[in-house]
Motif scaffolding. Structure first.
Motif, PDB file in Angstrom:
ATOM      1  N   ARG A 155      -3.382 -10.874 -11.436  1.00 39.48           N
ATOM      2  CA  ARG A 155      -4.385  -9.827 -11.275  1.00 39.48           C
ATOM      3  C   ARG A 155      -5.331 -10.292 -10.173  1.00 39.48           C
ATOM      4  O   ARG A 155      -5.889 -11.390 -10.239  1.00 39.48           O
ATOM      5  N   PHE A 156      -5.483  -9.438  -9.175  1.00 42.41           N
ATOM      6  CA  PHE A 156      -6.437  -9.677  -8.107  1.00 42.41           C
ATOM      7  C   PHE A 156      -7.634  -8.774  -8.341  1.00 42.41           C
ATOM      8  O   PHE A 156      -7.470  -7.586  -8.636  1.00 42.41           O
ATOM      9  N   GLU A 157      -8.846  -9.327  -8.203  1.00 47.49           N
ATOM     10  CA  GLU A 157     -10.062  -8.536  -8.360  1.00 47.49           C
ATOM     11  C   GLU A 157     -10.991  -8.783  -7.171  1.00 47.49           C
ATOM     12  O   GLU A 157     -11.295  -9.927  -6.851  1.00 47.49           O
ATOM     13  N   GLY A 158     -11.430  -7.701  -6.539  1.00 49.44           N
ATOM     14  CA  GLY A 158     -12.480  -7.768  -5.537  1.00 49.44           C
ATOM     15  C   GLY A 158     -13.797  -7.578  -6.263  1.00 49.44           C
ATOM     16  O   GLY A 158     -14.146  -6.451  -6.609  1.00 49.44           O
ATOM     17  N   LEU A 159     -14.495  -8.637  -6.545  1.00 50.72           N
ATOM     18  CA  LEU A 159     -15.689  -8.568  -7.391  1.00 50.72           C
ATOM     19  C   LEU A 159     -16.830  -7.809  -6.730  1.00 50.72           C
ATOM     20  O   LEU A 159     -17.662  -7.233  -7.425  1.00 50.72           O
ATOM     21  N   ASP A 160     -16.863  -7.772  -5.407  1.00 53.07           N
ATOM     22  CA  ASP A 160     -17.907  -7.037  -4.695  1.00 53.07           C
ATOM     23  C   ASP A 160     -17.648  -5.528  -4.698  1.00 53.07           C
ATOM     24  O   ASP A 160     -18.577  -4.741  -4.552  1.00 53.07           O
ATOM     25  N   THR A 161     -16.371  -5.141  -4.852  1.00 49.24           N
ATOM     26  CA  THR A 161     -16.007  -3.724  -4.742  1.00 49.24           C
ATOM     27  C   THR A 161     -15.555  -3.096  -6.046  1.00 49.24           C
ATOM     28  O   THR A 161     -15.479  -1.877  -6.153  1.00 49.24           O
ATOM     29  N   GLY A 162     -15.191  -3.916  -7.029  1.00 50.59           N
ATOM     30  CA  GLY A 162     -14.651  -3.393  -8.278  1.00 50.59           C
ATOM     31  C   GLY A 162     -13.161  -3.087  -8.199  1.00 50.59           C
ATOM     32  O   GLY A 162     -12.566  -2.621  -9.161  1.00 50.59           O
TER      33      GLY A 162
END
Length: 186
Positions: A155-162
């Motif tokens: 799972r990849f998550e862009g924490l700044d973008t959601g």
């Protein structure tokens, strides 16, 4: 030398990557023909890593346009993960980043996957140098990777973008399927 190709899911782009993993270094060179926000572009990039898959240099060149050339060094005076541009000017906003993420390619997911060597169920938050192509904007962002199982699902998550996606990689950590964005070409 490993060679891989990806296409954008919408059929608007294609990438060719040559990956040279040697005992002392890893060098990646790529050519991308793509489309982003309805703007067609061509770009080339080169990423150099040490033997532990830590990025030491990133060079991105937009065909007929801007170029980015960044180098990362770990200094003896506590300047951990310090970045400079091509003229040697410090890039303080990128301090602490080890990995890079280029928006136009699935390849850059390989860098933290190989470097972190996560076990199933393990999640890590990292800070990366993010390059938006074709705008050629550079900034540091936080991302997270979670190893979902031993079969190469992350799972990849862009924490700044959601933004979040479940990606599948092969035994070398190279993306096979990135739902909605990229797919590997056999």
């Amino acid at each position: 030398m490993k060679r891989v190709r990806w296409s954008q899911r919408d059929g608007a782009g294609l990438e060719y990557v040559a990956l040279d993993a040697r005992p002392d270094a890893v060098v990646i060179e790529s050519t991308i023909v793509g489309e982003s926000e309805a703007d067609a572009f061509g770009a080339m990039y080169r990423i150099e890593c040490d033997a532990r898959w830590q990025v030491t240099r990133l060079a991105v060149k937009l065909a007929g346009g801007a170029a980015i050339d960044l180098t990362r060094k770990d200094g003896d005076n506590g300047a951990a993960h310090a970045w400079t541009d091509a003229s040697g000017a410090p890039q303080e906003g990128l301090r602490g980043c080890i990995d890079v993420d280029i928006s136009a390619t699935p390849f850059t997911n390989t860098l933290p996957i190989r470097r972190l060597q996560l076990q199933p169920g393990e999640r890590r938050v990292i800070r990366v140098v993010y390059v938006h192509v074709p705008a050629m904007n550079v900034r540091a962002v936080e991302q997270a990777y979670t190893c979902l199982d031993a079969d190469g699902r992350y799972r990849f998550e862009g924490l700044d973008t959601g933004f979040s996606a479940e990606i599948t990689v092969d035994q070398d950590g190279l993306v096979v399927d990135y739902p909605g964005l990229f797919k590997r070409i056999a």
